[in-house]
Motif scaffolding. Structure first.
Motif, short mmCIF file in Angstrom:
data_model
loop_
_atom_site.label_atom_id
_atom_site.label_comp_id
_atom_site.label_asym_id
_atom_site.label_seq_id
_atom_site.Cartn_x
_atom_site.Cartn_y
_atom_site.Cartn_z
N GLU A 46 -2.05 -11.42 -4.48
CA GLU A 46 -1.09 -12.17 -3.67
C GLU A 46 -0.38 -11.25 -2.68
OE1 GLU A 46 -0.74 -15.29 -3.59
OE2 GLU A 46 1.04 -15.49 -2.33
N THR A 47 -0.09 -10.04 -3.10
CA THR A 47 0.63 -9.09 -2.24
C THR A 47 -0.19 -8.71 -1.02
OG1 THR A 47 1.87 -8.22 -4.13
CG2 THR A 47 1.73 -6.83 -2.17
N ILE A 48 -1.45 -8.36 -1.24
CA ILE A 48 -2.25 -7.85 -0.12
C ILE A 48 -2.74 -8.96 0.80
CG2 ILE A 48 -2.98 -5.82 -1.40
CD1 ILE A 48 -5.65 -7.19 -1.90
N LEU A 49 -2.86 -10.19 0.28
CA LEU A 49 -3.37 -11.28 1.12
C LEU A 49 -2.26 -12.10 1.75
CD1 LEU A 49 -6.43 -12.53 -0.99
CD2 LEU A 49 -6.43 -11.10 1.05
N HIS A 50 -1.04 -12.04 1.18
CA HIS A 50 0.05 -12.86 1.71
C HIS A 50 1.35 -12.05 1.70
CE1 HIS A 50 -2.92 -15.63 -0.17
NE2 HIS A 50 -2.77 -16.29 0.98
N SER A 51 1.32 -10.89 2.35
CA SER A 51 2.50 -10.03 2.37
C SER A 51 3.60 -10.57 3.28
CB SER A 51 2.10 -8.61 2.81
OG SER A 51 1.54 -8.66 4.11
N GLY A 52 3.27 -11.54 4.11
CA GLY A 52 4.29 -12.15 4.96
C GLY A 52 4.71 -11.25 6.11
N SER A 53 5.97 -11.35 6.46
CA SER A 53 6.48 -10.61 7.63
C SER A 53 6.84 -9.17 7.31
CB SER A 53 7.71 -11.33 8.19
OG SER A 53 8.73 -11.40 7.19
N ASN A 54 6.85 -8.80 6.06
CA ASN A 54 7.23 -7.44 5.67
C ASN A 54 5.96 -6.62 5.41
OD1 ASN A 54 8.47 -5.14 4.84
ND2 ASN A 54 9.42 -6.00 3.03
N PRO A 55 5.60 -5.72 6.33
CA PRO A 55 4.33 -5.00 6.14
C PRO A 55 4.41 -3.87 5.14
CG PRO A 55 5.39 -4.28 8.16
CD PRO A 55 6.25 -5.36 7.61
N PHE A 56 5.63 -3.41 4.80
CA PHE A 56 5.78 -2.29 3.87
C PHE A 56 6.12 -2.82 2.49
CE2 PHE A 56 5.46 1.32 6.65
CZ PHE A 56 5.83 0.84 7.90
N VAL A 57 5.30 -2.43 1.49
CA VAL A 57 5.55 -2.84 0.11
C VAL A 57 5.31 -1.65 -0.80
CG1 VAL A 57 4.93 -5.25 0.48
CG2 VAL A 57 3.18 -3.61 -0.22
N VAL A 58 5.91 -1.70 -1.99
CA VAL A 58 5.67 -0.69 -3.02
C VAL A 58 4.51 -1.17 -3.86
CG1 VAL A 58 6.60 0.55 -4.99
CG2 VAL A 58 8.06 0.01 -3.04
N MET A 59 3.51 -0.32 -4.03
CA MET A 59 2.30 -0.73 -4.73
C MET A 59 1.91 0.36 -5.74
SD MET A 59 -1.29 -2.04 -3.08
CE MET A 59 -0.37 -3.31 -2.20
N PRO A 60 1.51 -0.03 -6.97
CA PRO A 60 1.09 0.97 -7.96
C PRO A 60 -0.20 1.65 -7.52
CG PRO A 60 0.64 -1.24 -8.76
CD PRO A 60 1.46 -1.40 -7.52
N HIS A 61 -0.31 2.91 -7.88
CA HIS A 61 -1.50 3.69 -7.52
C HIS A 61 -1.82 4.62 -8.68
CE1 HIS A 61 -3.65 6.60 -4.57
NE2 HIS A 61 -4.49 5.81 -5.20
N LEU A 62 -3.06 4.52 -9.21
CA LEU A 62 -3.42 5.29 -10.40
C LEU A 62 -3.33 6.79 -10.19
CD1 LEU A 62 -6.47 3.33 -11.85
CD2 LEU A 62 -4.27 3.74 -12.96
N ASN A 63 -3.66 7.26 -8.98
CA ASN A 63 -3.69 8.70 -8.73
C ASN A 63 -2.36 9.25 -8.27
OD1 ASN A 63 -6.40 8.81 -9.39
ND2 ASN A 63 -7.02 8.20 -7.33
N ALA A 64 -1.34 8.39 -8.13
CA ALA A 64 -0.04 8.87 -7.67
C ALA A 64 0.71 9.53 -8.82
CB ALA A 64 0.78 7.72 -7.10
N ALA A 65 1.61 10.42 -8.50
CA ALA A 65 2.41 11.11 -9.51
C ALA A 65 3.79 11.37 -8.95
CB ALA A 65 1.74 12.44 -9.89
N PRO A 66 4.87 11.38 -9.78
CA PRO A 66 4.76 11.17 -11.23
C PRO A 66 4.87 9.71 -11.64
CG PRO A 66 6.97 11.79 -10.67
CD PRO A 66 6.24 11.76 -9.37
N ASN A 67 5.32 8.82 -10.73
CA ASN A 67 5.64 7.44 -11.11
C ASN A 67 4.51 6.46 -10.85
OD1 ASN A 67 8.28 8.15 -11.88
ND2 ASN A 67 8.94 8.10 -9.74
N GLU A 68 3.38 6.96 -10.37
CA GLU A 68 2.21 6.12 -10.12
C GLU A 68 2.51 5.01 -9.13
OE1 GLU A 68 -0.11 6.66 -14.31
OE2 GLU A 68 1.07 4.85 -14.03
N THR A 69 3.27 5.32 -8.06
CA THR A 69 3.57 4.33 -7.04
C THR A 69 3.29 4.91 -5.67
OG1 THR A 69 5.87 5.03 -6.95
CG2 THR A 69 5.34 3.20 -8.42
N SER A 70 3.05 4.01 -4.72
CA SER A 70 2.81 4.39 -3.34
C SER A 70 3.48 3.38 -2.43
CB SER A 70 1.31 4.42 -3.04
OG SER A 70 0.68 5.42 -3.79
N ILE A 71 3.71 3.79 -1.18
CA ILE A 71 4.21 2.88 -0.15
C ILE A 71 2.99 2.43 0.66
CG2 ILE A 71 5.63 2.66 1.91
CD1 ILE A 71 7.57 4.63 0.71
#
Length: 783
Positions: A159-184
């Motif tokens: 739902e996030t990637i297909l219907h993000s609406g007017s806000n193009p920047f979102v916080v998204m989990p990422h397996l390879n990110a560290a330490p909190n496993e999140t990405s912008i």
């Protein structure tokens, strides 16, 4: 921060031990550092006010540089000719995958050009796929590969990637990110195609650690709470997401930028020059007045500096050493556990969790082993039947299943359990599938172990309701030794499994070279197994010995002269069962006393003997031909027997019936009224069988009770009238309906057996093979 009030409850914790140790050693530096901090706060307050604008500008420049790269990459991907062609052209479904391949190949160049971008991909909604640099994955696989950290479900991510609406920047989990496993993530929704259908989106992601590292490298960073906010003032990134200062400025999930000072903390913010983002900095007010107090109380600072330094060192090292353990404990804690309290001692808790994890790993390994056994059996099955898998060479397949090979010489040993129903009866309360698995497991373990003991290697699989062992011979063994070893393996297996009351008939193929020869070896074992009809059950049949004996015999016929046949006919017509049986035994003994008789000749002889009886009945004369018409069914029954011994027994029974018929033909003349009554009874019995054949309790006695007659007597009347027994009639009617169901190929063999009135599939398979000559599985294949 540590809660002092909970120290007593956490008295067994590692941190309590460290706290006591550091406090005792560093109490003087702690006190000195505390005084220095209080005195320097006012002095730093004015410094921070002047430095804040410069710090925010540096932070904006640093982060905007990364954001600009994200937007630039997003734009290049969006306007890529390959992407436009893939999303908006009218190319056929055959050409689209090639365009997609060109696109992901182009993405590899972006991967090199934008090294600071951690992840980017295109969502292709039409094919429900994700296009990444170098590969194409379906959306579920891509989600589990990139984003499945447990913080967001697949549906939420989609739902996030297909219907993000007017806000193009979102916080998204990422397996390879560290330490909190999140990405912008910067998401751009692609325009709809000419049909108004959604096409997909372009996603560019940068791990939050890159922003944090970039900001922390800025000269003059004060250590306050740094925030990156989207256009709705929601937090995309924070270097201290759980800080107390941040919570003061939060309302629901948004930061209140209109309020600049709350309870001793101040907030500064600045808008991005390249996007709708905002950058904010929260600094405790207590930092501002330290400098003035430091000047005013310089004397006290010199006295207490050692105490304050000790306190800072104590706190720093305690937090530094405890944080990894705390994070590890939080990582190992089951968030879904309801009644499993966490151990207060972290090391003891970690040890318990590690032991539990090792146990789960062992269970998972066992499950994988089960699946591997099924795949391995399927591969061996195809190999034996000569249906090679062109996708993976057999050498690679054997290596993947950890199945070593000694040479390119192969042989096949075939095992048939003759008393399967009796074995099932000795295992009450166990599902039939579990019984089959148990028997097959026993045979597999025994045979494979015996093959290893003879310096060969064997792999056992189930094929067409039989157990087959594919034996790979030792490389340096002689042919004679290998053949002897195969016979020894079969003999020892038969002797060992006899302890489990298993009665086995075993056939052994010749030794063949190469993979192609495996199918030939399997067919030889099948051909050898067929000779149990002549040689009997529960023996060891070797294909090469059978062939050599048949060739050495040099006979192409059997002994049954015309005059002997005429004498037998005369005895049958006279109803002399004793003399007819003596002649019949003399004929069979003279023919079957040979070492090995050809299967074709054996069947021909049995068929010829049955034909003799039919001739005798025909010469007796049968006005309505009702008795003679039933004899083909008797022939089918005889030829469906597994061995010559069973055929001889059935033939002797048929001879008695024929002699009895001849005697009765000559001595008894039933009245027409009784004949009509018996015919009517026969029709009623037949109709009752047709109506109730699915009932598992249907048998001769049950039918007799229904017609108020003794079961054996009713069966005799029925057989006198129709030429076949009631039990045969029931079996044949059930098998006939089973064949129709098998041809439809809609149900499994087990379901068909229950539908036509059999309690278990094993009984059904035995009866089916008795009347049809083949197993239901083989019949299903040829149908």
């Amino acid at each position: 921060m540590l809660n002092i009030r909970n120290l007593w409850q956490k008295r067994e914790s590692v941190i309590v031990t460290w706290l006591i140790s550091y406090s005792v050693v560093l109490i003087v530096p702690i006190l000195i550092s505390l005084v220095i901090y209080v005195q320097a706060n006012d002095t730093l307050k004015s410094e921070i006010h002047r430095a804040n604008d410069s710090l925010l500008k540096q932070m904006r420049y640093t982060i905007d540089t990364q954001i600009d790269l994200m937007k630039r990459l997003n734009m290049e991907m969006t306007w890529s000719p390959n992407l436009q062609t893939l999303m908006y052209s009218n190319k056929s479904a055959i050409e689209s995958p090639y365009t997609a391949y060109q696109l992901v190949k182009e993405f590899r160049l972006y991967k090199t050009s934008y090294a600071s971008i951690d992840e980017f991909y295109v969502v292709w909604k039409k094919e429900n796929s994700i296009l990444r640099a170098g590969n194409i994955r379906d959306m579920k696989t891509a989600f589990h590969t990139l984003h499945n950290t447990g913080t967001k479900t697949y549906e939420e991510w989609r739902e996030t990637i297909l219907h993000s609406g007017s806000n193009p920047f979102v916080v998204m989990p990422h397996l390879n990110a560290a330490p909190n496993e999140t990405s912008i993530a910067y998401i751009t929704q692609l325009p709809n195609d000419l049909n108004g259908q959604e096409t997909g989106a372009v996603v560019v992601m940068v791990d939050t650690r890159r922003f944090q590292e970039a900001v922390e490298s800025i000269s003059g960073f004060s250590g306050g709470t740094l925030l990156i906010l989207d256009q709705n003032h929601e937090i995309l990134m924070s270097n201290q997401p759980e800080s107390d200062e941040l919570q003061l400025f939060m309302e629901d999930d948004r930061v209140q930028l209109a309020t600049t000072q709350i309870q001793g903390s101040e907030l500064f913010y600045m808008e991005s020059a390249v996007s709708d983002l905002k950058y904010a900095l929260i600094i405790p007010s207590s930092l501002y007045w330290e400098k003035a107090v430091y000047v005013r109380n310089f004397t006290y600072v010199s006295i207490l500096v050692s105490l304050i330094g000790a306190g800072i060192l104590t706190w720093f090292f305690m937090r530094r050493n405890y944080t990894p353990i705390q994070q590890l404990v939080e990582l190992l804690t089951d968030k879904n556990a309801q009644s499993d309290p966490k151990d207060t001692n972290e090391l003891r808790f970690i040890k318990r969790v590690v032991l539990h994890t090792r146990s789960e790993k062992h269970e998972i390994a066992q499950q994988l082993q089960k699946h591997q056994q099924v795949l391995r059996s399927n591969m061996i099955n195809k190999l034996l039947k000569g249906r090679p898998d062109g996708l993976v060479p057999y050498e690679d397949a054997f290596r993947s299943f950890h199945m070593p090979l000694y040479s390119n010489e192969f042989a096949v040993i075939l095992f048939v359990i003759e008393n399967e129903e009796n074995l099932y009866a000795k295992l009450p309360g166990i599902d039939i599938n579990e019984r089959n698995r148990l028997l097959h497991l026993i045979i597999s373990n025994v045979v494979e172990e015996l093959a290893v003991q003879h310096h060969h290697i064997g792999y056992v699989a189930e094929v067409d309701d039989m157990m087959v062992c594919l034996v790979n011979m030792k490389a340096d063994s002689y042919a004679s030794d290998s053949a002897r070893n195969l016979h020894d393996i079969a003999e020892e297996a038969q002797r060992f499994l006899d302890r489990f009351n298993m009665e086995l008939t075993i056939s052994i193929s010749g030794i063949h070279m190469s993979w192609i020869g495996i199918a030939e070896a399997y067919q030889e074992a099948i051909d050898a197994m067929e000779y149990k009809m002549v040689l009997g059950k529960k023996g060891i049949i070797t294909y090469e010995e059978i062939q050599s004996e048949i060739q050495s015999e040099g006979s192409y016929g059997y002994y049954y002269p015309l005059q002997l046949e005429q004498q037998l006919i005369n005895f049958i017509k006279a109803g002399d069962t004793k003399q007819a049986s003596a002649y019949m035994n003399m004929i069979t003994e003279r023919n079957f006393d040979k070492p090995v008789m050809s299967l074709t000749l054996a069947r021909c002889l049995i068929f010829n003997l049955v034909g003799t009886m039919i001739k005798a009945i025909n010469e007796l004369g049968d006005s309505d031909s009702s008795t003679l018409a039933k004899y083909p069914e008797w022939i089918d029954h005889i030829l469906a027997c597994d061995t010559v011994q069973e055929m001889q027994s059935a033939l002797a029974q048929l001879l008695e019936e024929v002699c009895a018929y001849a005697a009765n033909k000559r001595s008894i003349n039933l009245s027409q009224e009784r004949e009509d009554s018996l015919r009517n009874l026969t029709q009623q019995v037949t109709a009752y069988i047709e109506k109730n054949y699915t009932d598992v309790n249907l048998n001769v006695n049950a039918i007799g009770e229904h017609f108020d007659l003794k079961g054996s007597y009713l069966s005799k009347l029925f057989k006198n009238q129709t030429g076949e027994g009631l039990l045969d009639c029931i079996h044949k009617y059930r098998i006939q309906h089973a064949k129709e169901l098998i041809r439809s190929k809609q149900e499994s063999i087990g379901e068909i057996s229950r539908y036509v009135g059999y309690n278990d599939a094993a009984t059904f398979i035995r009866v089916f093979k008795k009347y049809e000559g083949i197993t239901p599985g083989r019949y299903k294949e040829i149908s």
